[in-house]
Design an enzyme around this catalytic site. Sequence first.
Site, PDB file in Angstrom:
ATOM      1  N   SER A 282     -69.110  17.456   7.632  1.00  0.00           N
ATOM      2  CA  SER A 282     -67.736  17.034   7.926  1.00  0.00           C
ATOM      3  C   SER A 282     -67.745  15.608   8.444  1.00  0.00           C
ATOM      4  O   SER A 282     -68.676  15.196   9.139  1.00  0.00           O
ATOM      5  CB  SER A 282     -67.122  17.943   8.985  1.00  0.00           C
ATOM      6  N   ASP A 283     -66.709  14.858   8.121  1.00  0.00           N
ATOM      7  CA  ASP A 283     -66.521  13.599   8.824  1.00  0.00           C
ATOM      8  C   ASP A 283     -66.325  13.967  10.295  1.00  0.00           C
ATOM      9  O   ASP A 283     -66.003  15.112  10.622  1.00  0.00           O
ATOM     10  CB  ASP A 283     -65.321  12.831   8.245  1.00  0.00           C
ATOM     11  N   TRP A 284     -66.557  13.011  11.177  1.00  0.00           N
ATOM     12  CA  TRP A 284     -66.591  13.301  12.607  1.00  0.00           C
ATOM     13  C   TRP A 284     -65.232  13.802  13.094  1.00  0.00           C
ATOM     14  O   TRP A 284     -64.243  13.095  13.008  1.00  0.00           O
ATOM     15  CB  TRP A 284     -67.056  12.050  13.356  1.00  0.00           C
ATOM     16  N   ALA A 286     -63.484  16.120  11.640  1.00  0.00           N
ATOM     17  CA  ALA A 286     -62.602  16.444  10.509  1.00  0.00           C
ATOM     18  C   ALA A 286     -62.496  17.949  10.273  1.00  0.00           C
ATOM     19  O   ALA A 286     -61.794  18.381   9.374  1.00  0.00           O
ATOM     20  CB  ALA A 286     -63.092  15.759   9.231  1.00  0.00           C
TER      21      ALA A 286
END
Length: 796
Positions: A282-284, A286
Amino acid sequence: MVHITTALLAIAGLNCFVEAADQAPLSDPTNSAGNHHHYDELDPTDAWDVAYHRASNFVSSLTFEEKIHMVTGDSYAGYCVGNLATQSRANFTGLCMSDGPQAVNRADLISIFPSGVTVAATWDKDLMYRRALLMGSEFRGKGINVHLGPVAGPLGRHALGGRNWEGFSPDPYLTGIAMGLTVQGFQDMGVQTSSKHFIGNEQETQRSMSDGEDKTDAISSNIDDKTLHELYLWPFANAIRAGTTSIMCSYNRINGTYACHNKKLLVDILREELGFRGYVVSDWWATHATVEAANSGLDLEMPGWEARYRRGDPWFGDKLEEAIGAGDVTNMRLDEMIENVMTPYFLLDQDKDDYPTVDDSIAWVRAVTKFGWGSDIGAGLPPMVEARDVRAEHAKFIREMGAAAIVLLKNTDNTLPLQAPKTIGVFGNDAGDPADGMYRDSKVKMGTLDIGGGSGSGRHSNIVTPLDAIQEKAEGLGSRVQYVLNNQLLISGETRMIYPKPDVCLVFTKSWAGEGSDRDSLDLDWDGNKLIASVASWCSNTVVVMHAGGVIAMPWADNPNVTAVLAAHYPGEESGHSIVDILWGTTNPSGKLPFTIPKNPEDYQPPVVRKPQADGNWVSDFDEGPMIDYRHFDKNGIEPLYEFGYGLSYTTFEIGYDTFELDLHVSNAGAASSMPNESLGKKPGGWVDLWTKLATAVVPVTNTGVEAGHTVVQLYMSYPDSEDDQPVKILRGFERVYLEPGQSVDVKFPLLRRDLSVWDVKDQEWRLPYGRFTLMAGFSSRDVAGGSIGMTILEK
Ligand SMILES: *[C@@H]1O[C@H](CO)[C@@H](O)[C@H](O)[C@H]1NC(C)=O
Ligand SMILES: *[C@@H]1O[C@H](CO)[C@@H](O)[C@H](O)[C@H]1NC(C)=O
Ligand SMILES: *[C@@H]1O[C@H](CO)[C@@H](O)[C@H](O)[C@H]1NC(C)=O
Ligand SMILES: *[C@@H]1O[C@H](CO)[C@@H](O)[C@H](O)[C@H]1NC(C)=O
C-alpha cells in the site's frame, strides 16, 4: 525537412515468431487472491518459480506471530521510510524501503539524478537503463532493499498534476519503455522496484482520504475498461514484464473502491491478466480496511506500526490477527501474502551476505529532515555514524543525461550555440544558489530548481548552479558575466544599471511542483512572464531557460527579442554543467518534448478536479478516454505551440531516400489470429504472445547538416478504419541515434502484437484490428509522414 512519401506495402501471411512456450497456468481458482502455486507445477529453470519455492519454504518456518510481522510494516524495527522487522529465528534480516524515483531520499552523500520527465525528454533507452543502474547502485550501497519507484501514475493526464515530473510522459508507450528499462536497471543491481502508483492517481487534490475527524473519501477516478488498458495500465504491463518485484497501490479510489481494496485491479488484472508474481504494497496510509484489503489482493501494509511518525494503528497487524482468528481471512491467504513479499527477496538474492546492511546515518538524516535538530533528536536512534558515500562518479553521468534531455524550442538565426560573447548577462532567481538553504523541500524563491518536492525529492550533497557553471565557462573563454538574480528588482527595471549591455542575456526561470498539491497555473513561478518581458524589453538577444516539471504556458514565445528558448526540466545536481554544455554547443541538443505545450492554457484538457460534487463526493470521470495530451490536440484539431516529440538541433536531419519504396518499409506484417495464442502461456507481462514481434518498420535517417549530433526518430501509428474512436495517431517506436555529418543509418522499429492491438471490452482480450494500419515516421508528432500496411488476419 522530412521527405517520406509512402510505405512499401508488405503483406505477409502466417507469421508468428515466437521463442518459448512453457508455462503452466499461474492462478489457482481456489485461492482468494489468485496467486498460489502448486509445487508440482513449478519449473526449476524459471527464476520466479525457484524463488517462489524458497519463499514457500520460508513461510512454513514461521510462527503465526512472525507471519503477521511479515505483512505489516514496522517503524520500531528500522529507520527507513518502510521497514519489515528482522525475524532472526528464520534468518530474515528485515527489509528496508526507500523513496524516491530521482534520488535516495532522506539520505546524505547521495546523488540527485534527473527526474522522470527529464528521463523521458532524452528518449534514450541506453540512458534510461544506465540511470537506473547507477541509482540502483546508490540504493544498494545504502543497504536499501526496495526502491519505491518508478512512477507510471500519474501518467500526466492533467498539465497541472503535482507529481507528473516523477513519472515520465503522458504517452503510455514512452512511459512504458522507461518503466521497463528502469525496473531492469535497478533489479540488475539486485535492488527491488515498487512500480507505482497503481492506478489512476492523476491528481494530488483530494488524492487520499482526509485526515482527522472529517474522513472525506479520496477522489474516485472513474476509468472505463478500454481506457484503463490502452492508457493507464499499459506502462505497468511493461514494468511487470521487466520483472518489477512490487506494485504500490495508490491513495485514490477507482470506480468508488480504494485502489488498495480493489479486487478487480489487484487480483483480476494484476495477477490473472498480467501474471504479476511479486507483492502489492500500500502507499503510505492508503489502506482503510483489514478484511477487504487482505482479501482483495493487498499483500503488505505500509508503514504499519509506527513510532515517531505515528498516524494510528495499522489495519493489518493486530487487526489482521483478529480477522484471521474470526475466519474472515484465511491462513492460506496469509501464507500467500508472505510468499508474494518474499519471492522477490529470494529472486534478487537479497538473503545473501553480500547485500549491504542499512547505513545507520539514514536514521539521523531522516529525523533531522522531519524534525530538525533538537534536544531529543537522538532518542531511540542508533549511534551517529558518518554517512556512506555512494556517489562514485555519478555526477559525470548526471551532467550528460541532463544535457541530453534539454529541449531547444526556439533558436532564431542560430542564436545558439553561443559564439564567444564578450559579455554575458545572467538574470533571474533560478540562476543562482539556493540561498534559503539546500534542503528546503518547498517552493522557494531564491535558487536554481533541479528536482521537485515531496517523497520524490532528495537532499543535495552538491549542486552546480547555472551561474556557477557559466562563470566557470566564461572565465576560461575570457568573457565577462554580469548578473542580477532578484526577479522583482529586474521587473522594476534594475537592468537599467547594467553596463555594458550584454551580448546575450540568459534568463533563468522555474516552476516548482511537488507531492501533495497540484500546480495553480501553467505560468512560470515568481512572475516569470514579467521577468522575461522585462529583460527582453531591453535586450534584443534574450535566451530563456526553463526549469520545470512539465507543461508551461509561454505567452512570450513569439517575442522577437526572445531569440532562443530551452526547456531543461528538472535535470538533477549537475544542472549548471548540463545547460552550459548545450549553450556553448559542447553537446548538440537532441531532447524532445515528452508532452505538448499549448498556445493557450485552456487548450490543454482535462483540468484537475478542484471541488467535490454537490453531495460532497470527490469524483473525476475520465470521459476523454485515451485522448490526453497530443491525442487530445490531434482529435480536436487544436494547433499546439510546441507539439509532443518536438525539439531542435544545431544540425539538420532528414528521413527518406530517393528510392521511393525504401522510405519506410515494413516486413513480416501479418498474423494468424486476431487474438494472442494462449498456448504460448502467460508470464509476468501477460500472454507471452502479446510480446511477439509481428512487423518491423525500417526508417533511414541522415544527418544533412555540418555538426555531429543525436536525433530521435519517432514512429507513430494509426489503427485501421475498422476501429472507431481511436486516436489520430499514437507513438509506437522511438530511437535516439548519433550521426556524423553526412552519415546515414537504418533505424529499425519492431512492432509487437501488443503494439498493434486494441483492448476488446467484450472479449476481455487484446485484439488485432482488421485492415490497414498507417505508419508514420518523423521528428515529432506533427512532423511525420508515412504510409499504410495491411494486416492479414486469418481467423478470429
Ligand atoms: C538459519 O541459518 C542457519 C545457518 O546458516 C541454519 O543452520 C538454519 O537452519 C537456518 N534456519 C532457518 C529457519 O532457515
Ligand atoms: C470501472 O467502471 C467502468 C464503467 O463501468 C468499467 O468499464 C471498468 O471496467 C471499471 N473498472 C474497474 C477497475 O472496476
Ligand atoms: C527589443 O529590444 C529592443 C532594444 O534592443 C527594444 O527597443 C525593443 O522594444 C524590444 N522589443 C520588445 C518586443 O521587447
Ligand atoms: C499457437 O502456439 C502453438 C504452440 O507453439 C502452436 O502449435 C500453434 O500452431 C499456434 N497457433 C496459431 C494459431 O498460431
